[in-house]
Design a protein around this motif. Structure first.
Motif, short mmCIF file in Angstrom:
data_model
loop_
_atom_site.label_atom_id
_atom_site.label_comp_id
_atom_site.label_asym_id
_atom_site.label_seq_id
_atom_site.Cartn_x
_atom_site.Cartn_y
_atom_site.Cartn_z
N TRP A 278 -7.12 3.60 12.98
CA TRP A 278 -8.50 3.27 12.61
C TRP A 278 -8.64 4.13 11.38
CZ3 TRP A 278 -11.18 -0.53 15.46
CH2 TRP A 278 -10.48 -1.11 16.57
N PHE A 279 -9.56 3.52 10.47
CA PHE A 279 -10.16 4.35 9.16
C PHE A 279 -11.57 4.40 9.34
CE2 PHE A 279 -5.98 1.99 8.81
CZ PHE A 279 -5.11 3.06 8.70
N ASP B 30 -10.17 3.61 -0.78
CA ASP B 30 -10.81 2.42 -0.19
C ASP B 30 -10.28 2.17 0.98
OD1 ASP B 30 -12.59 0.16 -0.04
OD2 ASP B 30 -10.65 -0.97 -0.31
N ALA B 31 -11.25 1.99 2.00
CA ALA B 31 -11.14 1.62 3.41
C ALA B 31 -10.35 0.35 3.62
CB ALA B 31 -12.06 1.55 4.40
N TRP B 32 -10.68 -0.75 3.07
CA TRP B 32 -10.13 -2.10 3.25
C TRP B 32 -8.66 -2.00 2.41
CZ3 TRP B 32 -12.04 -5.61 6.52
CH2 TRP B 32 -11.39 -6.76 6.52
N THR B 33 -8.54 -1.41 1.23
CA THR B 33 -7.23 -1.35 0.67
C THR B 33 -6.31 -0.65 1.52
OG1 THR B 33 -8.27 -1.27 -1.29
CG2 THR B 33 -6.08 -0.56 -1.48
N VAL B 34 -6.64 0.42 2.15
CA VAL B 34 -5.61 1.21 3.06
C VAL B 34 -5.29 0.57 4.24
CG1 VAL B 34 -5.45 3.28 4.73
CG2 VAL B 34 -6.46 3.59 2.43
N ALA B 35 -5.99 -0.15 4.92
CA ALA B 35 -5.74 -1.03 5.98
C ALA B 35 -4.88 -2.11 5.70
CB ALA B 35 -6.89 -1.56 6.78
N THR B 36 -5.15 -2.90 4.46
CA THR B 36 -4.33 -3.81 4.12
C THR B 36 -2.88 -3.24 3.69
OG1 THR B 36 -6.21 -4.90 2.89
CG2 THR B 36 -4.15 -5.63 2.20
N ALA B 37 -2.67 -2.32 3.00
CA ALA B 37 -1.39 -1.87 2.73
C ALA B 37 -0.68 -1.34 3.92
CB ALA B 37 -1.59 -0.52 1.89
#
Length: 280
Positions: A22-23, A39-46
């Protein structure tokens, strides 16, 4: 923390059998805007692309940053690409000044709570894959379609908080999961009925000491770093397991842990090997 360190911790968590990573979602670190933060969404996607089983989510995404139709498309896309591993944690913005400093409006908690409620309603409508017409107090859509649909037809929605005026009614009426924040864990049993049918997760700062000899230093570290959150659990694996077991008995199904050392691989493995097997 750079992405290589984040990835290393996430891969360790997956290998150890953790459910999810979780971020946070901010435009800059709330405590120091001079620090780097991805960026939160970029990290989760990666991370979703570099893992196979680990679910990814945020506690929480700020709904004020993204139009509901854009968020619905983002969430459905990542869920499909990851094979159904997205957990969608949503809130209306925990740092009001961040909204105004970055050019968003801050109409106050009541309006932001109402906008979040409509956002969740729109997400579920859009994830049906059918055309959506919507006339709300805050959003208007005409013939809006969101495809592809999420893998399971929807994405689990998590709402965190404990406020009786806005948050808990949102949880009971719209959430799949209620995340009890660290500062409210002492009232978990009291608050549980107001969460309705939502499943329960609990946040905790965790100080996990490898031995009795290391206990004092670890306890001091977790209180120094996260004591202001409340709900700190610290000690040896047996002590941590005993504390979490009481919340399992009160209905908690998922623990979101902020470890004293920010989830160093050795701590993540120790939690999996020595704490999780002791939980009912």
């Amino acid at each position: 923390m750079d992405f290589a360190a984040i990835e290393r911790r996430a891969r360790t968590a997956e290998e150890a059998g953790f459910h999810s990573a979780w971020f946070i979602d901010h435009l800059a670190p709330p405590g120091d805007r001079g620090l780097d933060m991805l960026d939160a969404w970029t990290v989760a996607t990666a991370l979703a692309m570099r893992t196979e089983r680990l679910h990814v989510g945020h506690l929480v995404l700020c709904a004020e940053f993204r139009h509901p139709a854009v968020l619905a498309k983002m969430a459905a896309s990542l869920d499909v690409i990851s094979g159904g591993r997205l957990e969608l944690g949503l809130g209306w913005g925990s740092v009001a000044r961040e909204l105004t400093d970055y050019g968003f409006t801050d109409p106050g908690p009541a309006v932001r709570a109402g906008r979040l409620a409509e956002t969740i309603d729109l997400l579920r409508l859009l994830w049906s894959g059918e055309p959506v017409d919507f006339d709300g107090a805050h959003w208007t859509l005409r013939d809006a379609v969101c495809r592809p649909r999420p893998v399971a037809g929807s994405v689990p929605i998590h709402i965190g908080g404990s406020g009786s005026r806005f948050t808990m009614p949102l949880v009971a009426g719209r959430a799949d999961w209620w995340n009890c924040p660290a500062g409210a864990t002492d009232r978990l049993a009291e608050l549980r009925p107001s969460a309705g049918a939502a499943r329960v997760s609990v946040q905790h700062p965790i100080g996990l000491a490898a031995s009795s000899a290391a206990r004092e230093e670890v306890v001091a570290t977790v209180h120094r770093r996260f004591g202001a959150w409340g709900g700190v659990i610290a000690g040896t694996p047996d002590e941590v397991a005993e504390a979490l077991s009481r919340e399992r008995e009160a209905g908690a199904e998922l623990f979101i842990c902020q470890f004293h050392d920010f989830g160093a691989p050795e701590t993540v493995r120790m939690f999996a090997e020595e704490v999780l097997p002791a939980l009912p």
